[in-house]
Design a protein around this motif. Structure first.
Motif, mmCIF file in Angstrom:
data_model
loop_
_atom_site.group_PDB
_atom_site.id
_atom_site.type_symbol
_atom_site.label_atom_id
_atom_site.label_comp_id
_atom_site.label_asym_id
_atom_site.label_seq_id
_atom_site.Cartn_x
_atom_site.Cartn_y
_atom_site.Cartn_z
ATOM 1 N N ARG A 170 97.466 -59.954 97.276
ATOM 2 C CA ARG A 170 97.252 -58.530 97.097
ATOM 3 C C ARG A 170 97.808 -58.113 95.745
ATOM 4 O O ARG A 170 98.617 -58.813 95.155
ATOM 5 N N LEU A 180 92.961 -60.159 96.841
ATOM 6 C CA LEU A 180 92.659 -59.972 98.256
ATOM 7 C C LEU A 180 92.281 -58.521 98.525
ATOM 8 O O LEU A 180 92.645 -57.620 97.774
ATOM 9 N N ASN A 181 91.552 -58.324 99.592
ATOM 10 C CA ASN A 181 91.211 -56.961 99.993
ATOM 11 C C ASN A 181 92.475 -56.145 100.231
ATOM 12 O O ASN A 181 93.454 -56.638 100.800
ATOM 13 N N VAL A 198 94.562 -55.723 103.656
ATOM 14 C CA VAL A 198 95.604 -56.622 104.151
ATOM 15 C C VAL A 198 96.954 -55.951 103.960
ATOM 16 O O VAL A 198 97.310 -55.533 102.854
ATOM 17 N N PRO A 218 97.782 -63.373 105.038
ATOM 18 C CA PRO A 218 96.351 -63.269 104.674
ATOM 19 C C PRO A 218 95.541 -64.387 105.320
ATOM 20 O O PRO A 218 96.054 -65.469 105.610
ATOM 21 N N ASN A 243 89.927 -62.661 103.988
ATOM 22 C CA ASN A 243 90.417 -61.566 103.165
ATOM 23 C C ASN A 243 90.124 -61.736 101.677
ATOM 24 O O ASN A 243 90.431 -60.841 100.886
ATOM 25 N N ARG A 279 88.456 -61.325 98.399
ATOM 26 C CA ARG A 279 87.662 -60.160 98.041
ATOM 27 C C ARG A 279 86.293 -60.548 97.489
ATOM 28 O O ARG A 279 86.171 -61.439 96.668
#
Length: 411
Positions: A181, A336-337, A340, A346, A350, A352
């Motif tokens: 993230r 990552l999305n 999360v 994760p 997830n 992206r």
């Protein structure tokens, strides 16, 4: 020569599904009209490569072929069996032209940069002469027989625990994707990975492609990792650093000068990144080259009308293909999305924008902070590993100094 170029173009117009299989480069064509056709075919999505769409794409160019020319070329194809050998011959002719140009340039100037260009051209021509892959396993079998009785290095060394998961280190043809993230520390982990590699072996060249920061910011992070002086303080070193700290930083700069670390901050496109990897990997010895891309979601795909998730899929495929072609490891950092949670483990789903990142990668790992009350603990969880085990590695992360430390390394 134009006959060969025309035959390649005609074959690809006849069987456009071959465009993604033959890895032909538009720059290999001397005839600008044929070069334009290749670029048009490659720019279109596979399902859109109709004759009419190709012709419409050519409107962007001057001196294009007419629609009748294209139809006549396509109709002239009786067999596509020779396409692989034709493309190979086309590549060799282009490499020979490149060598001739480089040789003339060096003979007239005698400059070091022209000598380097000549050396690269020689390597590229040599590569086109490599024996065509017939699928035989004899060489691999001989290699395995030898390694059963002779301990050989498996790959490029990085963090000890990560190397264990990778069955010895970063190995040729590997695409290692590390997702996180925002603000978890993926750039810092990339810096540490590069630092570990060049610390373990100064002969390894690391090409670091940064799409978010400039070279000055990246150098500050690398120096912070080496010196334990905050990268924030390195922004105004004359004002805030003490005399002994400036000496430490000067030593760190010299340390990096002696390593083969390169940072690219102006190469933002997929074609640009692939071109540099292709050039530098071709000149490197086995287990002496790594490319790190920070990060995959920011890479630009030129002239593509595809949706972003399709573009990400193209990026991951091309990175994997070039890792295979030159037998080098490539590390791709990924976003990552945001859905999360910060302390949630994760999952592969997830990643992206594209599940193809997972499909193309040999190894996929995720950085996250498992403990809300201790942000300095960062875990790397390996959730896909074609060559080894799955599991988790704990790191102590000191953000001020851009430092990831495996617990076993602590003194």
């Amino acid at each position: 020569m134009n006959e060969l170029e025309q035959r390649v173009i005609a074959t690809l117009l006849s069987k456009p599904e071959l465009v993604d299989a033959v890895s032909v480069n538009a720059s290999w064509f001397e005839d600008t009209r044929y070069r334009n056709v290749i670029e048009a075919l490659q720019r279109l999505d596979p399902a859109e490569r109709t004759m009419l769409n190709v012709y419409n794409e050519l409107d962007k160019y001057e001196g294009q072929l007419s629609y009748k020319n294209l139809e006549d070329m396509r109709a002239s194809v009786f067999s596509t069996a020779s396409i692989m050998s034709d493309v190979k011959a086309l590549h060799k002719l282009a490499a020979q032209r490149e060598l001739n140009t480089a040789m003339i340039s060096y003979q007239s100037s005698q400059k070091k940069e022209d000598l380097n260009q000549l050396s690269t051209a020689l390597e590229n021509l040599k590569k086109t002469d490599e024996e065509e892959d017939k699928g035989y396993l004899d060489e691999a079998m001989d290699d395995l027989n030898y390694r059963m009785y002779n301990d050989m290095p498996v790959g490029i060394k990085s963090f000890p625990k990560l190397d264990n998961f990778l069955a010895g280190g970063l190995y040729g043809s590997m695409l290692l994707t590390i997702g996180a993230r925002p603000s978890v520390g993926k750039t810092a982990y990339g810096v540490n990975l590069a630092y570990q590699i060049i610390s373990n072996d100064p002969e390894v060249q690391v090409d670091f492609f940064t799409l978010e920061m400039n070279k000055r910011e990246m150098l500050n992070r690398f120096v912070a990792r080496h010196t334990n002086i905050s990268s924030q303080r390195l922004k105004r070193p004359a004002k805030v650093l003490q005399k002994y700290e400036r000496e430490v930083v000067a030593d760190a700069i010299e340390w990096y000068r002696e390593r083969k670390l390169r940072v690219y901050d102006k190469v933002l496109s997929l074609s640009g990144i692939l071109s540099i990897i292709r050039e530098n990997a071709a000149k490197s010895k086995p287990n002496k080259y790594v490319a790190i891309v920070d990060y995959i979601g920011l890479i630009k795909v030129e002239n593509s009308r595809a949706q972003r998730w399709e573009q990400i899929g193209q990026i991951s495929r091309e990175l994997k293909i070039i890792a295979n072609e030159y037998n080098v490891p490539i590390v791709a950092l990924a976003q990552l999305n945001r859905e999360v949670n910060a302390n949630q483990t994760p999952q592969l789903s997830n990643l992206r924008d594209s599940g193809s990142i997972e499909q193309d990668s040999n190894v996929v790992g995720f950085l996250y902070r498992p403990y809300e009350d201790d942000p300095k603990i960062v875990q790397l969880t390996i959730q896909k590993n074609r060559e080894g085990a799955l599991g988790t590695i704990d790191y102590y992360f000191e953000g001020r100094y851009m430092t990831f430390i495996e617990p076993s390394e602590e003194k």
